[in-house]
Design a protein around this motif. Structure first.
Motif, PDB file in Angstrom:
ATOM      1  N   SER A  98       1.036  14.952  -9.854  1.00 11.31           N
ATOM      2  CA  SER A  98       0.720  14.061  -9.108  1.00 11.31           C
ATOM      3  C   SER A  98      -0.719  14.127  -8.783  1.00 11.31           C
ATOM      4  CB  SER A  98       1.316  15.409  -7.749  1.00 11.31           C
ATOM      5  OG  SER A  98       0.233  16.613  -7.782  1.00 11.31           O
ATOM      6  N   LEU A  99      -1.616  14.195  -9.453  1.00  9.08           N
ATOM      7  CA  LEU A  99      -2.858  13.828  -9.723  1.00  9.08           C
ATOM      8  C   LEU A  99      -3.515  12.429  -9.459  1.00  9.08           C
ATOM      9  CD1 LEU A  99      -5.070  16.184 -11.878  1.00  9.08           C
ATOM     10  CD2 LEU A  99      -4.475  16.422  -9.188  1.00  9.08           C
ATOM     11  N   ASP A 100      -3.027  11.585  -9.757  1.00 13.33           N
ATOM     12  CA  ASP A 100      -2.659  10.388  -9.871  1.00 13.33           C
ATOM     13  C   ASP A 100      -2.560   9.911  -8.459  1.00 13.33           C
ATOM     14  OD1 ASP A 100      -3.523  10.520 -12.703  1.00 13.33           O
ATOM     15  OD2 ASP A 100      -1.508   9.352 -13.401  1.00 13.33           O
ATOM     16  N   VAL A 101      -1.761  10.793  -7.463  1.00 10.08           N
ATOM     17  CA  VAL A 101      -1.571  10.099  -6.470  1.00 10.08           C
ATOM     18  C   VAL A 101      -2.650  10.770  -5.581  1.00 10.08           C
ATOM     19  CG1 VAL A 101      -0.106  10.478  -4.452  1.00 10.08           C
ATOM     20  CG2 VAL A 101       1.416  10.589  -6.607  1.00 10.08           C
ATOM     21  N   VAL A 102      -2.531  11.437  -5.746  1.00 10.17           N
ATOM     22  CA  VAL A 102      -4.098  12.310  -4.952  1.00 10.17           C
ATOM     23  C   VAL A 102      -5.251  11.281  -4.878  1.00 10.17           C
ATOM     24  CG1 VAL A 102      -5.488  14.543  -4.076  1.00 10.17           C
ATOM     25  CG2 VAL A 102      -3.249  14.186  -4.595  1.00 10.17           C
ATOM     26  N   ARG A 103      -5.889  11.233  -5.983  1.00 12.84           N
ATOM     27  CA  ARG A 103      -7.098  10.346  -6.562  1.00 12.84           C
ATOM     28  C   ARG A 103      -6.523   8.948  -5.978  1.00 12.84           C
ATOM     29  NH1 ARG A 103     -10.522  10.141 -11.898  1.00 12.84           N
ATOM     30  NH2 ARG A 103      -9.247  11.927 -12.371  1.00 12.84           N
ATOM     31  N   ALA A 104      -4.921   8.240  -5.639  1.00 14.27           N
ATOM     32  CA  ALA A 104      -5.070   7.234  -5.136  1.00 14.27           C
ATOM     33  C   ALA A 104      -5.632   7.163  -3.991  1.00 14.27           C
ATOM     34  CB  ALA A 104      -3.569   6.454  -5.473  1.00 14.27           C
ATOM     35  N   GLU A 105      -4.835   7.850  -3.030  1.00 14.92           N
ATOM     36  CA  GLU A 105      -4.713   8.010  -2.119  1.00 14.92           C
ATOM     37  C   GLU A 105      -6.390   8.420  -1.276  1.00 14.92           C
ATOM     38  OE1 GLU A 105      -2.387  11.257  -0.475  1.00 14.92           O
ATOM     39  OE2 GLU A 105      -0.448  10.008  -0.777  1.00 14.92           O
ATOM     40  N   LEU A 106      -7.100   8.565  -2.165  1.00 17.16           N
ATOM     41  CA  LEU A 106      -8.811   9.720  -2.214  1.00 17.16           C
ATOM     42  C   LEU A 106      -9.437   8.081  -1.982  1.00 17.16           C
ATOM     43  CD1 LEU A 106      -9.445  12.922  -3.748  1.00 17.16           C
ATOM     44  CD2 LEU A 106      -9.713  12.870  -1.553  1.00 17.16           C
ATOM     45  N   GLU A 107      -8.839   7.401  -3.256  1.00 20.19           N
ATOM     46  CA  GLU A 107      -9.618   6.062  -3.587  1.00 20.19           C
ATOM     47  C   GLU A 107      -9.670   4.743  -2.146  1.00 20.19           C
ATOM     48  OE1 GLU A 107      -9.000   4.531  -6.963  1.00 20.19           O
ATOM     49  OE2 GLU A 107      -9.916   5.759  -8.797  1.00 20.19           O
ATOM     50  N   THR A 108      -8.169   5.128  -1.706  1.00 17.96           N
ATOM     51  CA  THR A 108      -8.111   4.515   0.248  1.00 17.96           C
ATOM     52  C   THR A 108      -9.084   4.765   0.363  1.00 17.96           C
ATOM     53  OG1 THR A 108      -5.974   3.650  -1.139  1.00 17.96           O
ATOM     54  CG2 THR A 108      -6.104   3.692   1.325  1.00 17.96           C
ATOM     55  N   MET A 109      -8.999   6.598   1.146  1.00 12.60           N
ATOM     56  CA  MET A 109      -9.803   6.348   2.282  1.00 12.60           C
ATOM     57  C   MET A 109     -10.980   6.543   1.975  1.00 12.60           C
ATOM     58  SD  MET A 109      -7.625   8.199   4.060  1.00 12.60           S
ATOM     59  CE  MET A 109      -8.404   8.630   4.994  1.00 12.60           C
ATOM     60  N   LEU A 110     -11.528   6.819   0.595  1.00 10.64           N
ATOM     61  CA  LEU A 110     -13.633   6.351   0.460  1.00 10.64           C
ATOM     62  C   LEU A 110     -13.410   4.725   1.007  1.00 10.64           C
ATOM     63  CD1 LEU A 110     -14.142   8.433  -2.464  1.00 10.64           C
ATOM     64  CD2 LEU A 110     -14.881   8.923  -0.247  1.00 10.64           C
ATOM     65  N   LYS A 111     -12.421   3.685   0.120  1.00  7.93           N
ATOM     66  CA  LYS A 111     -12.636   2.260   0.965  1.00  7.93           C
ATOM     67  C   LYS A 111     -12.890   2.880   2.318  1.00  7.93           C
ATOM     68  CE  LYS A 111     -10.675   0.626  -3.221  1.00  7.93           C
ATOM     69  NZ  LYS A 111      -9.308  -0.361  -3.841  1.00  7.93           N
ATOM     70  N   VAL A 112     -11.851   2.784   2.972  1.00  9.78           N
ATOM     71  CA  VAL A 112     -12.100   2.829   4.548  1.00  9.78           C
ATOM     72  C   VAL A 112     -12.237   3.396   5.107  1.00  9.78           C
ATOM     73  CG1 VAL A 112     -10.645   3.582   6.682  1.00  9.78           C
ATOM     74  CG2 VAL A 112      -9.227   3.276   4.616  1.00  9.78           C
ATOM     75  N   ILE A 113     -13.418   4.500   4.802  1.00  9.98           N
ATOM     76  CA  ILE A 113     -14.480   4.909   5.420  1.00  9.98           C
ATOM     77  C   ILE A 113     -16.184   3.800   5.220  1.00  9.98           C
ATOM     78  CG2 ILE A 113     -16.810   6.646   4.908  1.00  9.98           C
ATOM     79  CD1 ILE A 113     -14.138   9.221   4.107  1.00  9.98           C
ATOM     80  N   GLY A 114     -16.379   3.263   4.182  1.00 10.59           N
ATOM     81  CA  GLY A 114     -17.251   2.524   3.420  1.00 10.59           C
ATOM     82  C   GLY A 114     -16.876   0.826   4.188  1.00 10.59           C
ATOM     83  N   ALA A 115     -15.555   1.058   4.614  1.00  6.62           N
ATOM     84  CA  ALA A 115     -15.246  -0.543   5.339  1.00  6.62           C
ATOM     85  C   ALA A 115     -15.510  -0.118   6.612  1.00  6.62           C
ATOM     86  CB  ALA A 115     -13.672  -0.778   5.448  1.00  6.62           C
ATOM     87  N   LEU A 116     -16.131   1.186   8.004  1.00  5.40           N
ATOM     88  CA  LEU A 116     -15.975   1.737   8.741  1.00  5.40           C
ATOM     89  C   LEU A 116     -17.066   1.678   8.441  1.00  5.40           C
ATOM     90  CD1 LEU A 116     -13.495   4.396   9.462  1.00  5.40           C
ATOM     91  CD2 LEU A 116     -13.806   2.542  10.066  1.00  5.40           C
ATOM     92  N   GLN A 117     -18.118   2.065   7.906  1.00  2.00           N
ATOM     93  CA  GLN A 117     -19.880   2.044   8.004  1.00  2.00           C
ATOM     94  C   GLN A 117     -20.080   0.552   8.241  1.00  2.00           C
ATOM     95  OE1 GLN A 117     -20.418   5.034   4.540  1.00  2.00           O
ATOM     96  NE2 GLN A 117     -21.222   6.723   5.399  1.00  2.00           N
ATOM     97  N   GLU A 118     -19.669  -0.237   7.265  1.00  2.00           N
ATOM     98  CA  GLU A 118     -20.051  -1.484   7.246  1.00  2.00           C
ATOM     99  C   GLU A 118     -20.136  -1.990   8.281  1.00  2.00           C
ATOM    100  OE1 GLU A 118     -18.132  -3.586   4.277  1.00  2.00           O
ATOM    101  OE2 GLU A 118     -19.424  -2.399   2.211  1.00  2.00           O
ATOM    102  N   GLN A 119     -19.134  -1.719   9.196  1.00  2.00           N
ATOM    103  CA  GLN A 119     -18.302  -1.984  11.050  1.00  2.00           C
ATOM    104  C   GLN A 119     -19.519  -1.180  12.443  1.00  2.00           C
ATOM    105  OE1 GLN A 119     -14.217  -1.993  11.360  1.00  2.00           O
ATOM    106  NE2 GLN A 119     -13.897  -3.444  10.347  1.00  2.00           N
ATOM    107  N   GLY A 120     -20.465  -0.410  11.238  1.00  4.96           N
ATOM    108  CA  GLY A 120     -21.287   0.090  12.309  1.00  4.96           C
ATOM    109  C   GLY A 120     -20.909   1.751  12.674  1.00  4.96           C
ATOM    110  N   TYR A 121     -19.695   2.145  12.546  1.00 11.02           N
ATOM    111  CA  TYR A 121     -18.979   3.211  12.704  1.00 11.02           C
ATOM    112  C   TYR A 121     -20.054   4.598  11.894  1.00 11.02           C
ATOM    113  CZ  TYR A 121     -15.593   0.843  15.241  1.00 11.02           C
ATOM    114  OH  TYR A 121     -14.934   0.098  15.598  1.00 11.02           O
TER     115      TYR A 121
END
Length: 127
Positions: A98-121
Motif C-alpha cells: 500500500s505504500l504506492d497508494v499512500v505516496r500517490a495520495e500524499l503527492e496529490t495533497m501536496l499539489k492541492v496545498i501548493g495550489a491553495l498557497q498560490e491562490q493566496g490562502y
C-alpha cells in the motif's frame, strides 16, 4: 476381528485444514467487501469471468477459487489480497503493497496545498 478393507479415515489432516482455512478466508473476504447479494455474485463473475454458479459457490463458501481466478480476485479485491497474504504468513507485506497508494495520495495533497498557497490562502502552522 473385521477384515481390512483398505478404507482409512482421516483425522484432521493438515492439508484438509489448510483447504478449509483458505476457503473460509476467501469467503470472509468476499462477503466483507461485496456482501452476500446477487449483485456480489455478478461482481465476482465480472472480476473472474466465471459462471454465475461458480461465483455463487465462492460467495457461499462451498468452493474456493484456484489459480488464475484467485489472481483476478486478488487484483480486484483488497480484502482477498490481504486474506491471502495473511494465510501465507506475510501479513506485514500489505504495508509495502500500500505504500504506492499512500505516496500517490500524499503527492496529490501536496499539489492541492501548493495550489491553495498560490491562490493566496495562508497556511496555519502549529496550534
Amino acid at each position: 476381528m473385521f477384515p481390512k478393507t483398505g478404507n482409512t479415515f482421516r483425522n484432521g489432516s493438515t492439508k484438509e485444514n489448510v483447504q478449509i482455512e483458505y476457503r473460509d478466508a476467501v469467503l470472509r473476504a468476499l462477503t466483507s467487501e461485496l456482501g452476500g447479494t446477487h449483485q456480489a455474485t455478478k461482481t465476482a463473475m465480472r472480476w473472474t469471468g466465471v459462471s454465475e454458479r461458480t461465483a455463487r459457490n465462492r460467495i457461499s463458501g462451498t468452493h474456493a477459487p484456484a489459480g488464475e481466478h484467485l489472481v483476478e480476485l486478488m487484483r480486484n479485491s483488497d480484502a482477498v489480497f490481504l486474506a491471502v497474504l495473511s494465510l501465507a504468513g506475510r501479513g506485514e507485506a500489505h504495508v509495502f503493497a500500500s505504500l504506492d497508494v499512500v505516496r500517490a495520495e500524499l503527492e496529490t495533497m501536496l499539489k492541492v496545498i501548493g495550489a491553495l498557497q498560490e491562490q493566496g490562502y495562508p497556511l496555519r502552522t502549529g496550534n
